[in-house]
Structure formats: C-alpha cells, structure tokens
Design a protein around this motif. Structure first.
Motif, short mmCIF file in Angstrom:
data_model
loop_
_atom_site.label_atom_id
_atom_site.label_comp_id
_atom_site.label_asym_id
_atom_site.label_seq_id
_atom_site.Cartn_x
_atom_site.Cartn_y
_atom_site.Cartn_z
N GLY A 34 72.84 -12.47 -8.92
CA GLY A 34 73.69 -11.35 -8.52
C GLY A 34 72.93 -10.34 -7.68
O GLY A 34 73.45 -9.79 -6.71
N GLU A 35 71.69 -10.09 -8.03
CA GLU A 35 70.86 -9.15 -7.27
C GLU A 35 70.61 -9.66 -5.86
O GLU A 35 70.67 -8.91 -4.89
CB GLU A 35 69.52 -8.91 -7.98
CG GLU A 35 69.63 -8.14 -9.27
CD GLU A 35 70.05 -6.70 -9.02
OE1 GLU A 35 69.62 -6.11 -8.01
OE2 GLU A 35 70.81 -6.18 -9.85
N GLU A 36 70.34 -10.97 -5.74
CA GLU A 36 70.09 -11.54 -4.42
C GLU A 36 71.34 -11.49 -3.56
O GLU A 36 71.28 -11.19 -2.36
CB GLU A 36 69.59 -12.98 -4.55
CG GLU A 36 68.21 -13.08 -5.17
CD GLU A 36 67.82 -14.51 -5.51
OE1 GLU A 36 68.71 -15.39 -5.48
OE2 GLU A 36 66.64 -14.75 -5.80
N GLU A 74 74.05 -5.97 1.33
CA GLU A 74 73.51 -4.69 1.81
C GLU A 74 72.82 -4.90 3.15
O GLU A 74 72.98 -4.09 4.06
CB GLU A 74 72.52 -4.12 0.79
CG GLU A 74 73.15 -3.71 -0.52
CD GLU A 74 74.01 -2.48 -0.38
OE1 GLU A 74 73.68 -1.60 0.43
OE2 GLU A 74 75.03 -2.40 -1.09
N LYS A 75 72.08 -5.96 3.27
CA LYS A 75 71.36 -6.25 4.52
C LYS A 75 72.35 -6.51 5.64
O LYS A 75 72.15 -6.07 6.78
CB LYS A 75 70.46 -7.47 4.32
CG LYS A 75 69.52 -7.74 5.45
CD LYS A 75 68.61 -8.90 5.12
CE LYS A 75 67.64 -9.15 6.24
NZ LYS A 75 66.77 -10.29 5.98
N GLY A 76 73.45 -7.19 5.35
CA GLY A 76 74.47 -7.48 6.34
C GLY A 76 75.20 -6.23 6.81
O GLY A 76 75.63 -6.12 7.95
#
Length: 66
Positions: free
Chosen positions: A53-55, A61-63
């Motif tokens: 889930g964190e990944e 977020e990065k997107g």
C-alpha cells in the motif's frame, strides 16, 4: 403399539437416504474448505509480488507532482 411400529418402519426406510444426504453435505463442506484454502494460497502468492500500500501511494504521489 401399531403407531410405534409404523414410526419405526418409516425411520428404518429413511435412515439410508438420510445417511446419503449427510455424506453429501459433508463432502460439499470439505470441498468448499479445500477450494478456499487453494484460493487463499493463490492470493498470497500473487500478493507476494505486488507492491504494498505504501509503494502504491508513493507512485500516485510521484505521478501527481509531474
């Protein structure tokens, strides 16, 4: 006495059918349990290679920052 004899006769006639029914129900319950175990094992194997889930959250977020 006649009623008791009739009841006993009916019960004796129904016992084999009832036994077969109970065997069938037990077989289905065992089969359902085995299928559930197999599904759980497959799910755990497929999740082992999946991102946590964190990944997933980090990728989202990065997107968004692009």
């Amino acid at each position: 006495m006649e009623v008791a004899g009739i009841v006993a006769l009916v019960l004796l006639l129904l016992v084999p059918s009832l036994s077969k029914l109970l065997d069938s129900v037990a077989y289905r319950i065992r089969a359902r349990g085995k299928a559930e175990i197999i599904r759980a094992e497959r799910d755990s194997e497929s999740l082992a290679g999946a991102p946590s889930g964190e990944e997933k959250r980090a990728k989202r977020e990065k997107g968004r920052t692009r």
